[in-house]
Design a protein around this motif. Structure first.
Motif, PDB file in Angstrom:
ATOM      1  N   TYR A 153      80.232 -34.354  14.078  1.00 16.91           N
ATOM      2  CA  TYR A 153      79.413 -34.059  12.809  1.00 16.91           C
ATOM      3  C   TYR A 153      80.609 -33.768  11.981  1.00 16.91           C
ATOM      4  O   TYR A 153      81.530 -32.989  12.328  1.00 16.91           O
ATOM      5  CB  TYR A 153      78.626 -32.839  12.995  1.00 16.91           C
ATOM      6  CG  TYR A 153      77.213 -33.450  13.382  1.00 16.91           C
ATOM      7  CD1 TYR A 153      76.256 -34.166  12.828  1.00 16.91           C
ATOM      8  CD2 TYR A 153      76.619 -32.458  14.588  1.00 16.91           C
ATOM      9  CE1 TYR A 153      75.034 -34.422  13.241  1.00 16.91           C
ATOM     10  CE2 TYR A 153      75.374 -32.584  14.937  1.00 16.91           C
ATOM     11  CZ  TYR A 153      74.479 -33.721  14.275  1.00 16.91           C
ATOM     12  OH  TYR A 153      73.257 -33.731  14.586  1.00 16.91           O
ATOM     13  N   LEU A 154      80.428 -34.210  10.612  1.00 18.01           N
ATOM     14  CA  LEU A 154      81.152 -33.831   9.520  1.00 18.01           C
ATOM     15  C   LEU A 154      80.417 -32.818   8.708  1.00 18.01           C
ATOM     16  O   LEU A 154      79.191 -33.438   8.246  1.00 18.01           O
ATOM     17  CB  LEU A 154      81.637 -34.874   8.765  1.00 18.01           C
ATOM     18  CG  LEU A 154      83.085 -35.630   9.174  1.00 18.01           C
ATOM     19  CD1 LEU A 154      83.276 -36.662   8.268  1.00 18.01           C
ATOM     20  CD2 LEU A 154      84.088 -34.473   9.466  1.00 18.01           C
ATOM     21  N   ASP A 155      80.575 -31.542   8.813  1.00 16.81           N
ATOM     22  CA  ASP A 155      79.894 -30.582   8.037  1.00 16.81           C
ATOM     23  C   ASP A 155      80.250 -30.871   6.425  1.00 16.81           C
ATOM     24  O   ASP A 155      81.448 -30.892   6.068  1.00 16.81           O
ATOM     25  CB  ASP A 155      80.027 -29.031   8.352  1.00 16.81           C
ATOM     26  CG  ASP A 155      79.586 -28.938   9.805  1.00 16.81           C
ATOM     27  OD1 ASP A 155      78.497 -29.671  10.153  1.00 16.81           O
ATOM     28  OD2 ASP A 155      80.043 -27.921  10.684  1.00 16.81           O
ATOM     29  N   ILE A 156      79.170 -30.612   5.440  1.00 14.42           N
ATOM     30  CA  ILE A 156      79.395 -30.660   4.171  1.00 14.42           C
ATOM     31  C   ILE A 156      78.774 -29.435   3.545  1.00 14.42           C
ATOM     32  O   ILE A 156      77.831 -28.939   3.857  1.00 14.42           O
ATOM     33  CB  ILE A 156      78.831 -31.840   3.653  1.00 14.42           C
ATOM     34  CG1 ILE A 156      79.021 -33.253   4.401  1.00 14.42           C
ATOM     35  CG2 ILE A 156      79.021 -32.097   2.174  1.00 14.42           C
ATOM     36  CD1 ILE A 156      78.244 -34.225   3.800  1.00 14.42           C
ATOM     37  N   GLY A 157      79.520 -29.083   2.432  1.00 14.37           N
ATOM     38  CA  GLY A 157      79.025 -27.749   1.607  1.00 14.37           C
ATOM     39  C   GLY A 157      78.779 -26.428   2.322  1.00 14.37           C
ATOM     40  O   GLY A 157      79.559 -25.920   3.092  1.00 14.37           O
ATOM     41  N   SER A 158      77.410 -25.937   2.102  1.00 15.31           N
ATOM     42  CA  SER A 158      77.000 -24.675   3.083  1.00 15.31           C
ATOM     43  C   SER A 158      77.193 -24.894   4.525  1.00 15.31           C
ATOM     44  O   SER A 158      77.564 -24.010   5.189  1.00 15.31           O
ATOM     45  CB  SER A 158      75.950 -24.259   2.571  1.00 15.31           C
ATOM     46  OG  SER A 158      74.701 -25.114   2.806  1.00 15.31           O
ATOM     47  N   TYR A 159      77.070 -25.988   5.171  1.00 11.20           N
ATOM     48  CA  TYR A 159      77.134 -26.198   6.545  1.00 11.20           C
ATOM     49  C   TYR A 159      78.608 -26.076   7.044  1.00 11.20           C
ATOM     50  O   TYR A 159      78.907 -25.722   8.029  1.00 11.20           O
ATOM     51  CB  TYR A 159      76.764 -27.655   6.656  1.00 11.20           C
ATOM     52  CG  TYR A 159      75.134 -27.813   6.852  1.00 11.20           C
ATOM     53  CD1 TYR A 159      74.585 -27.641   5.876  1.00 11.20           C
ATOM     54  CD2 TYR A 159      74.492 -28.632   8.129  1.00 11.20           C
ATOM     55  CE1 TYR A 159      73.027 -27.870   5.837  1.00 11.20           C
ATOM     56  CE2 TYR A 159      73.149 -28.436   8.215  1.00 11.20           C
ATOM     57  CZ  TYR A 159      72.476 -28.201   7.100  1.00 11.20           C
ATOM     58  OH  TYR A 159      71.208 -28.486   7.175  1.00 11.20           O
ATOM     59  N   ALA A 160      79.526 -26.344   5.983  1.00  8.86           N
ATOM     60  CA  ALA A 160      80.950 -26.290   6.230  1.00  8.86           C
ATOM     61  C   ALA A 160      81.378 -24.651   5.694  1.00  8.86           C
ATOM     62  O   ALA A 160      82.573 -24.296   5.730  1.00  8.86           O
ATOM     63  CB  ALA A 160      81.612 -27.105   5.461  1.00  8.86           C
ATOM     64  N   GLY A 161      80.465 -23.853   5.391  1.00  8.55           N
ATOM     65  CA  GLY A 161      80.842 -22.368   4.882  1.00  8.55           C
ATOM     66  C   GLY A 161      81.109 -22.378   3.416  1.00  8.55           C
ATOM     67  O   GLY A 161      81.450 -21.345   3.068  1.00  8.55           O
ATOM     68  N   GLN A 162      80.989 -23.368   2.511  1.00 12.46           N
ATOM     69  CA  GLN A 162      81.091 -23.153   1.346  1.00 12.46           C
ATOM     70  C   GLN A 162      80.042 -22.551   0.598  1.00 12.46           C
ATOM     71  O   GLN A 162      78.866 -22.765   0.674  1.00 12.46           O
ATOM     72  CB  GLN A 162      81.295 -24.809   0.629  1.00 12.46           C
ATOM     73  CG  GLN A 162      81.696 -24.725  -0.617  1.00 12.46           C
ATOM     74  CD  GLN A 162      81.847 -26.004  -1.025  1.00 12.46           C
ATOM     75  OE1 GLN A 162      81.541 -27.130  -0.664  1.00 12.46           O
ATOM     76  NE2 GLN A 162      82.434 -26.258  -2.404  1.00 12.46           N
ATOM     77  N   GLU A 163      80.323 -21.510   0.030  1.00 13.61           N
ATOM     78  CA  GLU A 163      79.394 -20.792  -1.052  1.00 13.61           C
ATOM     79  C   GLU A 163      79.447 -21.524  -2.352  1.00 13.61           C
ATOM     80  O   GLU A 163      80.230 -22.054  -2.766  1.00 13.61           O
ATOM     81  CB  GLU A 163      79.985 -19.277  -1.259  1.00 13.61           C
ATOM     82  CG  GLU A 163      79.968 -18.556   0.069  1.00 13.61           C
ATOM     83  CD  GLU A 163      80.355 -16.906  -0.319  1.00 13.61           C
ATOM     84  OE1 GLU A 163      79.980 -16.702  -1.152  1.00 13.61           O
ATOM     85  OE2 GLU A 163      80.836 -16.389   0.639  1.00 13.61           O
ATOM     86  N   GLU A 164      78.036 -21.533  -2.750  1.00  5.07           N
ATOM     87  CA  GLU A 164      77.629 -22.307  -3.847  1.00  5.07           C
ATOM     88  C   GLU A 164      78.165 -23.670  -3.865  1.00  5.07           C
ATOM     89  O   GLU A 164      78.677 -24.402  -4.832  1.00  5.07           O
ATOM     90  CB  GLU A 164      78.478 -21.501  -5.228  1.00  5.07           C
ATOM     91  CG  GLU A 164      77.878 -20.074  -5.370  1.00  5.07           C
ATOM     92  CD  GLU A 164      78.427 -19.356  -6.619  1.00  5.07           C
ATOM     93  OE1 GLU A 164      78.638 -19.971  -7.676  1.00  5.07           O
ATOM     94  OE2 GLU A 164      78.708 -18.096  -6.531  1.00  5.07           O
TER      95      GLU A 164
END
Length: 145
Positions: free
Chosen positions: A77-88
């Motif tokens: 899996y490659l997490d993207i955005g909030s799945y990768a912990g990115q806020e907003e």
């Protein structure tokens, strides 16, 4: 075959600018994201070394905390955005990148600096929308140095 490792490189072409991408370690709610990278105008590159061993039937099977799926259908899996912990985050989701089966021929070839390399798109080529879900490598998996 005793335990062996294989090197993989995933190149994400046309990622969504401003979104953070990263490799998922673990599954369910108990996962971490590694090699986090914020997408800009260029491609993102993820390198990972994965262990493999033979199962009872003699097939080479990848395993470890980054591996997802059944022995016959392994993927990362490659997490993207909030799945990768990115806020907003500008988007959220995962890219499911199917891994190749490894034959004895590949077992010999991938030793000493060879990589399995796959190019995927972060943007759906037909719709122009962010790619999520299962993505197939553009030209399949290649072996390269």
């Amino acid at each position: 075959m005793t335990e062996q490792t294989f090197d993989f490189r995933i190149v994400v072409e046309k990622p969504i600018a401003g979104a953070v991408y990263g490799l998922q370690k673990g599954s369910g709610k108990n996962y971490e994201t590694f090699q986090k990278q914020e997408a800009g105008p260029g491609a993102l590159v993820f390198d990972i070394t994965l262990p493999a061993k033979r199962n009872k039937e003699g097939s080479v099977v990848l395993y470890g905390p980054f591996i997802q799926g059944t022995p016959q259908g392994r993927f990362l899996y490659l997490d993207i955005g909030s799945y990768a912990g990115q806020e907003e985050a500008p988007l959220s989701g995962r890219l499911k990148v199917p891994l190749p089966g490894i034959s004895d021929e590949f077992s010999r070839e991938t030793i000493d600096g060879w990589f399995f390399v796959a190019k995927i798109y972060g943007t759906d080529e037909k719709t122009g929308r962010p790619a999520t879900g299962t993505v197939k490598p553009v030209d399949g998996w290649k072996i390269d140095k």
